[in-house]
Design an enzyme around this catalytic site. Structure first.
Site, short mmCIF file in Angstrom:
data_model
loop_
_atom_site.label_atom_id
_atom_site.label_comp_id
_atom_site.label_asym_id
_atom_site.label_seq_id
_atom_site.Cartn_x
_atom_site.Cartn_y
_atom_site.Cartn_z
N LYS A 103 0.84 -1.21 0.00
CA LYS A 103 0.00 0.00 0.00
C LYS A 103 0.87 1.25 0.00
CE LYS A 103 -3.71 -0.62 2.40
NZ LYS A 103 -4.34 -0.91 3.70
N ARG A 116 -3.24 3.03 8.56
CA ARG A 116 -3.57 1.90 7.70
C ARG A 116 -2.46 0.86 7.66
NH1 ARG A 116 -4.78 4.54 1.98
NH2 ARG A 116 -5.99 2.61 1.72
N GLY A 148 -8.29 -7.17 3.99
CA GLY A 148 -9.14 -7.15 5.18
C GLY A 148 -8.58 -7.91 6.37
N MET A 159 -5.83 -7.25 8.22
CA MET A 159 -5.24 -6.46 9.30
C MET A 159 -6.04 -5.18 9.50
SD MET A 159 -1.26 -7.16 8.74
CE MET A 159 -1.40 -6.52 7.11
N ARG A 190 -2.91 -0.92 -6.61
CA ARG A 190 -2.00 -2.07 -6.66
C ARG A 190 -2.36 -2.88 -7.89
NH1 ARG A 190 -5.31 -4.91 -1.79
NH2 ARG A 190 -7.20 -4.83 -3.00
N HIS A 200 -15.45 -8.51 0.46
CA HIS A 200 -14.47 -9.41 1.07
C HIS A 200 -14.55 -10.82 0.49
CE1 HIS A 200 -13.26 -12.30 4.24
NE2 HIS A 200 -12.21 -11.51 4.30
N SER A 225 15.30 -42.16 -14.19
CA SER A 225 14.04 -41.45 -14.01
C SER A 225 13.78 -41.38 -12.51
CB SER A 225 12.90 -42.18 -14.73
OG SER A 225 11.70 -41.47 -14.51
N CYS A 231 9.42 -39.03 -13.06
CA CYS A 231 8.02 -39.42 -13.20
C CYS A 231 7.43 -39.33 -11.79
CB CYS A 231 7.89 -40.81 -13.78
SG CYS A 231 8.81 -42.08 -12.92
N TYR A 252 13.61 -34.13 -19.01
CA TYR A 252 12.15 -34.07 -19.14
C TYR A 252 11.47 -34.34 -17.80
CZ TYR A 252 12.10 -39.18 -19.02
OH TYR A 252 12.25 -40.47 -18.63
P1 ADP Z 1 -7.61 -2.49 3.59
O1 ADP Z 1 -6.18 -2.84 3.44
O2 ADP Z 1 -8.37 -3.42 4.43
O3 ADP Z 1 -8.26 -2.16 2.28
P2 ADP Z 1 -7.29 0.32 3.97
O4 ADP Z 1 -6.11 0.80 4.72
O5 ADP Z 1 -7.17 0.39 2.51
O6 ADP Z 1 -7.64 -1.14 4.45
O7 ADP Z 1 -8.48 1.21 4.49
C1 ADP Z 1 -9.80 0.81 4.59
C2 ADP Z 1 -10.70 1.82 3.90
O8 ADP Z 1 -10.54 3.13 4.43
C3 ADP Z 1 -10.43 1.90 2.43
O9 ADP Z 1 -11.64 1.97 1.73
C4 ADP Z 1 -9.68 3.19 2.29
O10 ADP Z 1 -9.86 3.76 1.04
C5 ADP Z 1 -10.29 4.04 3.40
N1 ADP Z 1 -9.34 5.05 3.83
C6 ADP Z 1 -8.10 4.81 4.29
N2 ADP Z 1 -7.46 5.97 4.56
C7 ADP Z 1 -8.32 6.96 4.27
C8 ADP Z 1 -8.22 8.40 4.31
N3 ADP Z 1 -7.11 9.01 4.72
N4 ADP Z 1 -9.29 9.10 3.94
C9 ADP Z 1 -10.41 8.47 3.51
N5 ADP Z 1 -10.57 7.16 3.45
C10 ADP Z 1 -9.53 6.38 3.80
MG MG Z 2 -7.63 -0.98 0.93
#
Ligand code: ADP
Ligand code: MG
Ligand code: MG
Length: 886
Positions: free
Chosen positions: A21, A90, A99, A101, A334, A447, A778, A846, A866
C-alpha cells in the site's frame, strides 16, 4: 537507518520496506495524482516491535517530525479544536492480505475537535458521524471490544429514530450514538475513550503492528504461502471525507474486469460513505457507470487516472478512491488480483497492445491458473431455472450442501457451499473449507469476492434476493424456495446463477480444446481458449524441458499425444496384471514347480504383448519408458485376515477347500509388516524367476511387430526401486539376453534403452556408479520423498500431516510440491554424479511432482531432460516449462 518515509520519498519498487500500500501511494504521489499527503512507517519497525514487544525508541521522534511536516502542508493540526486535521492509520504488508489487518480512520477526533470539524465543514451531522465511526473502529480494533456491541447500539439508534440505515441518522441521533459508544468503552475497559490525539495515533499504530499476528492473518498467510516474518508497514494519511453529503462517496475500481479480463473500467461506488463501507457489504454499492449520472466530472478524472495507472504498471490495477464534495482523491492502488481466465486474456491483450513482450506475457500466467481453467463447468444444455442470481465473483461450478457458518463448513463431510449474508475475515476458515461461497450482499470487490478469487474458489456475491437466516440455518429464495442446511445447491461463478439441487457438470472448453474437439470457429469465439492456445505456442517455442506423460493404456497414450506429450515417461505394467488377469498372478505365486510357473508366464505373455503393441503404435516415433513390474506381491493376493476367516469358518463347518488352504499358506508366507519396504520392484524381478524375462520378451515382440508394420517404436526398459548398481547389473544382463534372443528369433534388430528409476536415497547417493551401466535415470520422487523423510505416503494425509501443515513445518505437502532442500538435494547429487559418469545420460522424473508447477521449475533449473506427469497435467507442465525457460 530510519523508519519513516513521506509518500513523496518512496516508489513502487520498495514494497519490502513500505509494504504494497505504501509503495503504491508513493508511486501515485510521484505521478502527480491527487493523493492525500502522509507518511509510511516501514515494515522494519513492525518486526522490531514484534520481537522486542516495544516501540523502537527512535520511532517516536521520527513520527513527530513527519507529523509536523504533514500539519504544515495541510495548514491544520492533528485534533485541533479549530478546523482539525484527522488521519487514517492503515496497515499494508508487502503482499496484499485483504481485510486481514487493521485500519483505523478519523484519528484525531475528540470532544473538542468534533466541534471544530463541524464548524469547518459546515455540517454537524458529518462531524458526529465521523466521531462515532472513530470510536467504533478504535473500540473494536485497538481496544479489542466485540464489534457486535457497537453494531447493536447503532441498530438501536436507527430503530428509535425510525431511520432505515446509518445515512438517515441526524446529528442529534449520532451525538446519542457517540455517548452510548463511549459508555461501551468505559464498561469494557474501565477507562475513557482516549481524548489525546497523539495517544490515539500511537495506540492505533501499535494495534496495526499487532494485527500482523492475529489468528486470521496467520491462517491467511498459511493459505497464501506468505512468510510470517515480514511484518506490516503502517501508513498515516490525512483524511478525506466520503461521508460529507450526497456529493461525496467512496469506491473501488479495476482497470479491467478482474473476473473475465474484458477491457473497460469496472467497479463499485457508494455515496455518503467512508472507507470500509464498500468492501464490508454494509450497503450494496452501485456500479461505477452510475457515477456518470452522479458526478460525470469525477468519473472522467477517475478514468483518466486509471488509464494512466494501467499504462504505467502495464497491468490490471485496482484502486480505492474517495470523492469529497466533487473532488476526487486516490487512496490506494496495486496490481489487481484476477481469475485464471482473466490472467490469460489480459496477458494476450497487453502483449497485443505492445505493452509487454512474450517473455513478460508468459510471466503473467501460471500452471496453477491453467489447471483451474481445466476444471469442469456446468452443462450449458442443462435446463434448470436458477432460484436466484447474484454477481459472478469467481468462476467455476460448485455443487455442495448449504452450510451457514465456518464451523459447519469444516465439519461437514463432502462438498459444501458456505452461505453468508456477507463475509468478514473471521469467515476465512469456512471459505477455505468450502467448495463455493454464496453471499446476499456486496459486489465484486466485497471481502468474499476478493478472498475467493485469490484462492480460485467459485463464488457468487450480492444475490440480494436471498433472505439468509443464519440462526435458523436456512435461506429463502425470491420464488419462495427454502434451502435448509444440508440441502444441495449449485452455484455458477461465471454467470452468478444459484440453483437448488445438483446441476450436471461438463468438461471445460480449454480441455475440449486440448482434446482437439473444438473446430476453428469454436476456438475463435472463446477468448479464453484463444489466449490459452497462443500462450501454449509461446511456451512450447521456448521450453528446454521435455514433457512426457504417464500412460498405461493405448487410450491414455492417445490422450498424451493429443495433449502434445513428447513421449511416455512412465508406462506402469502392473495394472496389466490386475482385474481378470489377477488369477494368473495368483497361480504364478502358488506354482510349485518350474514347469507350472513357465505355463502361467506363457499365458501372461500374449496379454502383455497386446498392451505394448497398442501403446507403441500410438506413440510411433516417440520414446515409451516401460517400467518392469513394481508393486509388492501381496497386492495381487487376497487379504490375509479375510482369507484366514474364510478358511477357519469352512473348517468349522468341516468343508475344507484345499485351494484356499494352499492360498492361505502362500499369503502367510508372503505377508510383510511393511510391504512398501518389502518384496517389490527390482527385488521381485530378482526373486521370481522368469517374470522379468516374460515382460522383456513381450516388449521386444511388440517392438518387432511395430517395426514389421513400418513404424519406428522406441521402447525403453526401466528397472524400479534399485538401491545400488549390483541389482541393476543383474537385471541388465537378463534384459539384454532376452532382447538378443528375440532379435535372433525374429530376425529384427530390436533395440531398447535400459535404465533405472532413482527412488531410494542410496541409489541417488551412488548414482555415479549406476550411470556406468544405465542409459537413463528417471526419478521416482514419490518413493524418494517417502524414503527420504521416512513418511508412509499412504498414511500421512489422515494422520499427522494436518498438524504439520498447521505448525508450518512445511507450507505444502512434500508429496505435492517437491521438498527442494532435502529430496531435491538428492536429485541434484544424482544428476551431477550421473552426468559425470555418462555424459549423454538421459534424465527425467516421473511421479506427481512432474506436473507440479513449482517442482517443474526446479527440475528445469537442475538440468533434467524431461518431466513426466499424467496426461491432464501435460499442458500445465508444458506451460510451466516454457515459463521456466524465459
Ligand atoms: P484495507 O487494506 O483493508 O483495504 P485500507 O487501509 O485500505 O484497508 O483502508 C480501509 C478503507 O478506508 C479503504 O476503503 C480506504 O480507502 C479508506 N481510507 C483509508 N485511509 C483513508 C483516508 N485518509 N481518507 C479516507 N478514506 C480512507
Ligand atoms: Mg484498501
Ligand atoms: Mg516407486
Amino acid at each position: 537507518r530510519r523508519f519513516v518515509f513521506a509518500f513523496n520519498e518512496g516508489d513502487k519498487d520498495h514494497k519490502d520496506l513500505l509494504g504494497g500500500k505504501g509503495a503504491g501511494l508513493a508511486e501515485m504521489t510521484n505521478l502527480g495524482l491527487p493523493v492525500p499527503p502522509g507518511f509510511t512507517i516501514a515494515t522494519g519497525a513492525c518486526r522490531r516491535y514484534l520481537t522486542d514487544g516495544n516501540m523502537p525508541p527512535e520511532l517516536a521522534d521520527e513520527i513527530d517530525a513527519h507529523l509536523a511536516r504533514l500539519e504544515a502542508e495541510r495548514g491544520k493540526r492533528l485534533g485541533s479544536a479549530v478546523d482539525p486535521m484527522l488521519v487514517s492509520v492503515r496497515s499494508g504488508a508487502k503482499f496484499s492480505m485483504p481485510g486481514m489487518m487493521e485500519t483505523i480512520l478519523d484519528i484525531g477526533l475528540n470532544d473538542d475537535s468534533v466541534d471544530g470539524l463541524a464548524a469547518a465543514a459546515g455540517s454537524e451531522r458529518f462531524a458526529w458521524d465521523s466521531y462515532r465511526r472513530l470510536i467504533q473502529m478504535f473500540g473494536s480494533t485497538v481496544l479489542g471490544i466485540d464489534a457486535a456491541r457497537f453494531g447493536a447500539a447503532l441498530d438501536a439508534a436507527e430503530r428509535s429514530s425510525g431511520a432505515a440505515g446509518d445515512v438517515d441518522l441526524d446529528a442529534a441521533a449520532l451525538r446519542g450514538v457517540v455517548a452510548v459508544y463511549k459508555a461501551i468503552i468505559r464498561d469494557a475497559t474501565g477507562r475513557e475513550f482516549p481524548q489525546d490525539p497523539r495517544e490515539q495515533l500511537d495506540m492505533a499504530i501499535r494495534a496495526v503492528f499487532e494485527s500482523w499476528n492475529t489468528e486470521r492473518a496467520r491462517v491467511y498467510r498459511r493459505q497464501e504461502r506468505i512468510p510470517h516474518n515480514l511484518g506490516t508497514a503502517v501508513n498515516v494519511m490525512a483524511m478525506v471525507y466520503g461521508n460529507l453529503g450526497p456529493d461525496s462517496g467512496t469506491g473501488v475500481a479495476f482497470t479491467r474486469d478482474p473476473a473475465t479480463g474484458a477491457p473497460g473500467v469496472y467497479g463499485d461506488y457508494l455515496s455518503e460513505a467512508q472507507g470500509e463501507d464498500v468492501v464490508a457489504g454494509i450497503r450494496t454499492p452501485v456500479p461505477l457507470q452510475d457515477l456518470e449520472r452522479l458526478d460525470p466530472g469525477s468519473l472522467a478524472e477517475l478514468r483518466r487516472i486509471m488509464a494512466l495507472l494501467e499504462d504505467h504498471y502495464r497491468d490490471l490495477c485496482d484502486v480505492e478512491f474517495t470523492i469529497e464534495r466533487g473532488k476526487l482523491w486516490m487512496l490506494q492502488t496495486r496490481i489487481g488480483k484476477r481469475t485464471a481466465a482473466a490472467a490469460f486474456r489480459m496477458a494476450i491483450q497487453f502483449l497485443d497492445d505492445g505493452l509487454i513482450d512474450v517473455k513478460e506475457a508468459l510471466g503473467r500466467v501460471t500452471g496453477d491458473q491453467l489447471a483451474q481453467l481445466m476444471f469442469p463447468q456446468f452443462d450449458p444444455q442443462f435446463e434448470a431455472k436458477p432460484i436466484a442470481t447474484g454477481v459472478p465473483a469467481s468462476p467455476g461450478a460448485a455443487v455442495g450442501v448449504a452450510v451457514f457458518d465456518s464451523a459447519s463448513a469444516a465439519d461437514t463431510e463432502g462438498k459444501t457451499i458456505l452461505v453468508r449474508r456477507e463475509t468478514s475475515p473471521d469467515d476465512l476458515p469456512g471459505i477455505i473449507a468450502a467448495d463455493g461461497v454464496l453471499t446476499s450482499r456486496g459486489g465484486k470487490t466485497s471481502h468474499a469476492a476478493v478472498v475467493a478469487r485469490g484462492m480460485g474458489k467459485t463464488c457468487v456475491v450480492g444475490a440480494d434476493g436471498l433472505e439468509i437466516d443464519a440462526e435458523q440455518r436456512q435461506f429463502t429464495a425470491p420464488g419462495g424456495v427454502v434451502v435448509r442446511e444440508g440441502d444441495t445447491i449449485s452455484i455458477d461463478g461465471t454467470s452468478g446463477c444459484v440453483y437448488a439441487g445438483a446441476i450436471d457438470v461438463v468438461p471445460s472448453p480449454v480441455v475440449e480444446y486440448f482434446e482437439g474437439r473444438l473446430d476453428a470457429e469454436q476456438r475463435r469465439r472463446d477468448p479464453v481458449v484463444q489466449a490459452v492456445s497462443r500462450m501454449m505456442i509461446y511456451a512450447d517455442e521456448r521450453r528446454r524441458l521435455g514433457v512426457h506423460a504417464n500412460a498405461d493404456t493405448p487410450d491414455d497414450a492417445k490422450r498424451a499425444r493429443r495433449f502434445r506429450a513428447d513421449g511416455i515417461g512412465l508406462c506402469r505394467t502392473e495394472h496389466m496384471f490386475l482385474g481378470e488377469r489377477r488369477h494368473h498372478v495368483e497361480e504364478l505365486i502358488l506354482a510349485e514347480s518350474a514347469e507350472e510357473q513357465d505355463k502361467v508366464l506363457a499365458e501372461l505373455l500374449p496379454m502383455q504383448l497386446g498392451d505394448f503393441v497398442g501403446i507403441l503404435a500410438e506413440m510411433d516415433g516417440l520414446p515409451v519408458t516401460i517400467r518392469l513390474i513394481d508393486p509388492p506381491l501381496h497386492e495381487f493376493l487376497p487379504d490375509l485376515t479375510e482369507l484366514s476367516v474364510k478358511v477357519a469358518l469352512a473348517e468349522a463347518r468341516g468343508e475344507v477347500d484345499l485351494g484356499d488352504v494352499r492360498l492361505l499358506r502362500a499369503v502367510r508366507r508372503l505377508h510383510e509388516q511393511n510391504p512398501m519396504l518389502g518384496l517389490r520392484g527390482v527385488r521381485l524381478g530378482l526373486v521370481v524367476p522368469g517374470l522379468v524375462a516374460m515382460q522383456v520378451h513381450a516388449i521386444a515382440e511388440a517392438a518387432a511387430a511395430r517395426i514389421r508394420a513400418g513404424d519406428d517404436p522406441r521402447p525403453e526398459i526401466m528397472v524400479p526401486l534399485i538401491g545400488g548398481t549390483e541389482e541393476f547389473e543383474l537385471m541388465r544382463e537378463e534384459i539384454e539376453r532376452v532382447l538378443h534372443d528375440v532379435s535372433e528369433a525374429s530376425g529384427i534388430d530390436i533395440r531398447a534403452k535400459i535404465g533405472t528409476m532413482i527412488e531410494l536415497p542410496r541409489a541417488a547417493l551412488t548414482a555415479g556408479r549406476i550411470a556406468e551401466h544405465a542409459e537413463f535415470f528417471s526419478f521416482g520422487t514419490n518413493d524418494l520423498t517417502q524414503t527420504t523423510w521416512g513418511f508412509s505416503r499412504d498414511d500421512v494425509e489422515g494422520s499427522f500431516f494436518p498438524a504439520y501443515l498447521e505448525k508450518g513445518i512445511f507450507a505444502a505437502s512434500p508429496f505435492e510440491s517437491l521438498d527442494e532442500e532435502g529430496v531435491g538435494r538428492l536429485v541434484a547429487i544424482a544428476v551431477e554424479e550421473g552426468r559425470a559418469a555418462r555424459e549423454d545420460l538421459l534424465i527425467g522424473v516421473c511421479g506427481e511432482h512432474g506436473g507440479d508447477p513449482s517442482s517443474v521449475r526446479f527440475f528445469d533449473r537442475i538440468g533434467l531432460d524431461y518431466v513426466s506427469c499424467s496426461p491432464f497435467r501435460v499442458p500445465i507442465a508444458r506451460l510451466e516449462a516454457g515459463r521456466a525457460a524465459v
